[in-house]
Scaffold this motif. Structure first.
Motif, PDB file in Angstrom:
ATOM      1  N   LEU A   1       0.839  -1.193   0.000  1.00 45.20           N
ATOM      2  CA  LEU A   1       0.000   0.000   0.000  1.00 45.20           C
ATOM      3  C   LEU A   1       0.873   1.242   0.000  1.00 45.20           C
ATOM      4  CD1 LEU A   1      -2.821   1.402   0.449  1.00 45.20           C
ATOM      5  CD2 LEU A   1      -2.385   1.158   2.910  1.00 45.20           C
TER       6      LEU A   1
ATOM      7  N   HIS B   1      -1.684  -1.182  -3.892  1.00 42.81           N
ATOM      8  CA  HIS B   1      -2.930  -0.510  -3.556  1.00 42.81           C
ATOM      9  C   HIS B   1      -2.590   0.924  -3.166  1.00 42.81           C
ATOM     10  CE1 HIS B   1      -5.080  -4.281  -3.678  1.00 42.81           C
ATOM     11  NE2 HIS B   1      -4.345  -4.803  -2.721  1.00 42.81           N
TER      12      HIS B   1
ATOM     13  N   SER C   1      -6.987   1.513 -12.061  1.00 40.00           N
ATOM     14  CA  SER C   1      -7.448   0.608 -11.009  1.00 40.00           C
ATOM     15  C   SER C   1      -8.095  -0.639 -11.609  1.00 40.00           C
ATOM     16  CB  SER C   1      -8.442   1.331 -10.089  1.00 40.00           C
ATOM     17  OG  SER C   1      -8.900   0.488  -9.061  1.00 40.00           O
TER      18      SER C   1
ATOM     19  N   LYS D   1      -6.023  -3.054  -8.532  1.00 38.86           N
ATOM     20  CA  LYS D   1      -5.512  -2.524  -7.284  1.00 38.86           C
ATOM     21  C   LYS D   1      -6.480  -1.461  -6.766  1.00 38.86           C
ATOM     22  CE  LYS D   1      -1.873  -5.044  -7.017  1.00 38.86           C
ATOM     23  NZ  LYS D   1      -1.758  -6.061  -5.933  1.00 38.86           N
ATOM     24  N   HIS D   2      -6.722  -1.481  -5.474  1.00 38.44           N
ATOM     25  CA  HIS D   2      -7.624  -0.505  -4.878  1.00 38.44           C
ATOM     26  C   HIS D   2      -7.038   0.892  -4.999  1.00 38.44           C
ATOM     27  CE1 HIS D   2     -10.398  -3.375  -3.168  1.00 38.44           C
ATOM     28  NE2 HIS D   2      -9.436  -3.987  -2.503  1.00 38.44           N
TER      29      HIS D   2
ATOM     30  N   LEU E   1      -8.171  -4.862   4.078  1.00 38.62           N
ATOM     31  CA  LEU E   1      -7.066  -5.434   3.318  1.00 38.62           C
ATOM     32  C   LEU E   1      -6.568  -6.724   3.952  1.00 38.62           C
ATOM     33  CD1 LEU E   1      -5.029  -2.199   2.471  1.00 38.62           C
ATOM     34  CD2 LEU E   1      -6.401  -3.569   0.890  1.00 38.62           C
TER      35      LEU E   1
END
Length: 462
Positions: free
Chosen positions: A124, A147, A168, A173-174, A398
């Protein structure tokens, strides 16, 4: 707007008729047409992560606060921190050392953040930088397998909004915009009551960002290189809509059962900020570039109509000497809620409930996330605890392989109000279509799950 113009906008996918102006006159470039949806990221659950390995870009006021909050969440490893200022990088490293984090610092060049994103040991990237960098950094991060959590607004142009969505979807991927006001205790209560039908069908809502920021934006130390003052001196519109708009969209199931259709926006003149710039420039040459600039109007009011015939008003004012307000009015066929001016109130008739009745309702309908982590969030703080609720919920989703409460379509849509309002203001408040970033999936997307029946396993280090 005549039918021909509507058809043109829909066919091109613009949501903006920028071709009507010379390039750059509205502050918006021509917008490319959007292709078909590659993958529906709404309610997408990425593979679970036992430990969420994070890198932070931007260590200013809000960036350092985000590092401090994540430092208190179990199941997190802070592995990298980046800022242009070496002192901020060292401060962040020292801040998290007590919990065993040993992040690498990046600060050697303006592109050092790319080295952070290219690392293979991050899950992240948390972006807390000036607005113009949000989309480039988020896109680069997703393209490198990360992310993203990105500060508000996630994008400044419609092109950037589509770029976030397409990236995205392509990478799966967030891309979550960190709209913390969706996690304010009052807004969460309103959302929980709305889900239970307390207000009936929600038909109208008001949100705002009314916050006198003059002492901050004219403070050379508050915003690095005075980036926010530059934004306010270059654009005219509803530049910071998401704090008021985000919670309303969740209550009204926007992107998940309804969608925005079109928008109109109007701004008054600036009566304060240009004068302040002139006054400061008389003794400080750093303010001379702002003299004569057309500062954003004192108040912008934007109104939005949805596909199902509901309406939303969003206001923006950071110059008037008024008490802080996000309004947060929700009006339905059976009742209403209003947060500002505080205390928050709820009604199911001509009178607001008494404070005692409100408290009883709040106790009976406390949202599940507040029951789970609310007291810990208040201890950690961050705008009364809502910042910590947001970060904790993101990490918990997550780690448990759950969909995030806010997806890339929310980030794009809520951010798009900025450039759309600019166009409308520049065109005598004519209406403009709002792009459908879900490409029709709003008709079948399910509302966010606020039940907390899954997850809730992530601990807190107080």
């Amino acid at each position: 707007m005549d039918q021909y113009r509507r058809d043109f906008i829909k066919l091109t996918g613009l949501g903006l008729a920028s071709a009507a102006l010379p390039q750059g006159a509205s502050g918006m470039p021509a917008v490319r047409a959007a292709g078909p949806q590659q993958f529906n990221m709404c309610n997408y659950a990425a593979p679970k992560l036992e430990t969420v390995r994070i890198g932070f870009i931007g260590l200013g006021n809000r960036g350092m606060a985000a590092v401090e909050r994540m430092n208190k969440i179990a199941g997190v490893e802070i592995r990298a921190v980046c800022d242009l200022r070496e002192g901020k990088v060292n401060e962040a490293i020292q801040l998290v050392a007590g919990n065993g984090h040993k992040p690498q610092g990046y600060h050697t060049s303006p592109d050092a953040w790319k080295k952070l994103c290219e690392r293979g040991d991050l899950d992240l990237v948390y972006i807390v930088t000036p607005w113009a960098l949000h989309t480039p950094m988020a896109v680069f991060s997703m393209n490198h397998g990360k992310h993203v959590c990105v500060e508000v607004p996630a994008a400044k142009t419609i092109d950037e909004c589509w770029e976030l969505v397409e990236t995205s979807e392509k990478t799966r991927k967030h891309c979550m915009m960190t709209e913390n006001c969706c996690y304010d205790f009052s807004e969460l209560l309103t959302l929980n009551l709305a889900r239970q039908g307390f207000f009936g069908e929600i038909t109208y809502a008001e949100g705002a960002y009314i916050h006198n920021l003059q002492e901050y934006v004219f403070d050379k130390e508050r915003f690095y290189q005075m980036w926010e003052l530059k934004e306010l001196s270059q654009r005219t519109g509803n530049l910071y809509p998401t704090h008021g708009l985000g919670p309303i969209c969740q209550v009204m199931n926007i992107n998940r059962g309804d969608a925005m259709d079109y928008l109109v926006s109007m701004s008054n003149n600036d009566f304060v900020m240009a004068g302040t710039a002139r006054s400061l420039a008389a003794n400080d040459p750093d303010f001379k570039p702002f003299v004569g600039k057309p500062f954003n109007g004192m108040m912008n009011t934007s109104t939005i109509r949805t596909k199902k015939g509901k309406t939303i008003m969003v206001q923006f004012d950071v110059a008037s000497p008024r008490p802080y307000s996000r309004i947060q009015l929700v009006s339905g066929t059976k009742g209403a809620a209003l947060k500002y001016p505080e205390p928050a109130r709820i009604a199911q008739g001509h009178e607001w409930l008494s404070p005692e009745a409100y408290k009883a309702l709040e106790t009976e309908h406390t949202p599940p996330i507040v029951k789970k982590i609310g007291e810990a969030a208040k201890q950690v703080g961050g705008h009364g605890g809502m910042d910590f609720l947001m970060d904790w919920r993101t990490i918990d989703c997550l780690r448990n392989g759950l969909p995030l409460d806010q997806d890339v379509y929310d980030a794009a849509l809520w951010s798009s109000i900025g450039p759309l309002s600019e166009w409308s203001v520049a065109h005598r408040s004519n209406s403009i279509d709002v792009p459908d970033f879900t490409r029709g999936s709003w008709k079948t997307n399910a509302p966010i799950d606020i039940s907390m029946e899954k997850g809730g396993t992530t601990g807190v280090r107080l």
